[in-house]
Design a protein around this motif. Structure first.
Motif, mmCIF file in Angstrom:
data_model
loop_
_atom_site.group_PDB
_atom_site.id
_atom_site.type_symbol
_atom_site.label_atom_id
_atom_site.label_comp_id
_atom_site.label_asym_id
_atom_site.label_seq_id
_atom_site.Cartn_x
_atom_site.Cartn_y
_atom_site.Cartn_z
ATOM 1 N N MET A 139 0.834 -1.197 0.000
ATOM 2 C CA MET A 139 0.000 0.000 0.000
ATOM 3 C C MET A 139 0.872 1.251 0.000
ATOM 4 S SD MET A 139 -3.021 1.142 2.666
ATOM 5 C CE MET A 139 -1.933 1.290 4.084
ATOM 6 N N LYS B 282 -4.516 7.079 0.112
ATOM 7 C CA LYS B 282 -3.952 5.734 0.239
ATOM 8 C C LYS B 282 -4.299 4.964 -1.030
ATOM 9 C CE LYS B 282 -4.220 5.418 5.285
ATOM 10 N NZ LYS B 282 -4.772 4.665 6.452
ATOM 11 N N GLU C 202 -4.237 1.136 -2.538
ATOM 12 C CA GLU C 202 -4.158 -0.235 -2.053
ATOM 13 C C GLU C 202 -3.379 -1.138 -3.006
ATOM 14 O OE1 GLU C 202 -5.206 -1.029 0.891
ATOM 15 O OE2 GLU C 202 -6.265 0.841 1.334
ATOM 16 N N ASP C 203 -2.854 -2.227 -2.458
ATOM 17 C CA ASP C 203 -2.150 -3.226 -3.263
ATOM 18 C C ASP C 203 -3.075 -3.748 -4.362
ATOM 19 O OD1 ASP C 203 0.022 -2.970 -1.615
ATOM 20 O OD2 ASP C 203 -0.397 -4.760 -0.428
#
Length: 290
Positions: free
Chosen positions: A1, A24, A26-27
């Motif tokens: 992340m 953010k 995310e993966d």
């Protein structure tokens, strides 16, 4: 992340603005940055890569601090686990394809990886050729292959398909999506092509004057979510012609020309060249500008 909270002043044609990002990522996300030229899209890629330094803030990748203005941390680009594909590909002209890939190899004892990536990208037959002898599509494949040599956590793509014709562009979009899924990486793409964004992206940041004004899926960012229908097709307006009390709108979608009837209110904001979403409700086509 990726956790990013930065401010970076930019000098643009409209004066000085602040690129301000607090997000953010995310993966596994395929994120596209969309907005006018000068809005800060490429600068954000370069900041993540370490090629530009924010005025303040921090960047964390999998809890590893890459940048922190308060703590005086700024990991250099060569230590950031990213692959960067530039708009002009930035291949070394004096090196063969194979040597371009070897140059990017971090562990010089893993030359077998060069063969593996050449095979994945289907460019084994180009390995001894130099960039000046390659087509635009071939250069793009080589640039992506070189970026993958670093086994990146993040793949940064700065309009890598913008100079290609539509057929090649569509083929290489498929390849980028395949690479994204195969390597399980975070991909960040700068693109002005809405069709490309719908095809590749799981998430979009729409950026205006340095600020992220919209954050969501392509449908959430570009299309009215109140639209329901049996189908939704992206297209481009080719012509708008009056016919009695109705208008005939010609739409180019997937290399086919579709003629749609519309009333005056539906076409009052439409111009030739606009990108639209063509959908259906109760067998009546609906045109929505995006």
């Amino acid at each position: 992340m990726i956790e990013i909270n930065i401010i970076k002043p930019l000098n643009t044609a409209d004066g000085e603005i602040n690129l301000a990002v607090d997000k953010k990522i995310e993966d596994g996300e395929f994120l596209t940055l969309f907005g006018k030229s000068g809005s800060g899209k490429t600068t954000l890629l370069r900041i993540i890569a370490g090629l530009e330094v924010p005025e303040s803030g921090y960047i964390k990748v999998d809890n590893e601090v890459w940048f922190d203005s308060k703590r005086g941390i700024n990991i250099p680009p060569q230590r950031r686990n990213v692959g960067f594909v530039f708009q002009d590909y930035a291949l070394f002209p004096n090196m063969s394809v194979e040597d371009n890939l070897k140059f990017a190899l971090q562990d010089k004892n893993k030359f077998k990886k060069v063969d593996d990536i050449l095979k994945i990208m289907e460019i084994q037959n180009l390995s001894k050729m130099k960039p000046q002898h390659l087509s635009g599509g071939q250069k793009q494949r080589v640039a992506v292959a070189r970026a993958l040599m670093r086994e990146p956590k993040i793949l940064l793509l700065d309009e890598p398909l913008s100079a290609l014709d539509s057929t090649m562009r569509q083929k290489l979009q498929d390849e980028l999506f395949f690479i994204h899924q195969k390597f399980g990486i975070i991909s960040l793409l700068v693109s002005h092509d809405i069709g490309e964004i719908f095809r590749l992206s799981s998430r979009v940041f729409k950026i205006s004057s340095g600020e992220i004004t919209h954050d969501g899926s392509p449908s959430e960012v570009f299309a009215n979510q109140n639209i329901s229908g049996k189908f939704k097709i992206l297209g481009e307006v080719l012509s708008i012609k009056k016919s009695d009390i109705l208008y005939i709108v010609e739409v180019l979608a997937h290399n086919e020309i579709i003629k749609v009837t519309a009333i005056k209110d539906e076409i009052k904001e439409l111009l030739v060249g606009d990108k639209i979403l063509l959908s259906s409700k109760a067998f009546n086509p609906i045109l929505t500008k995006i």
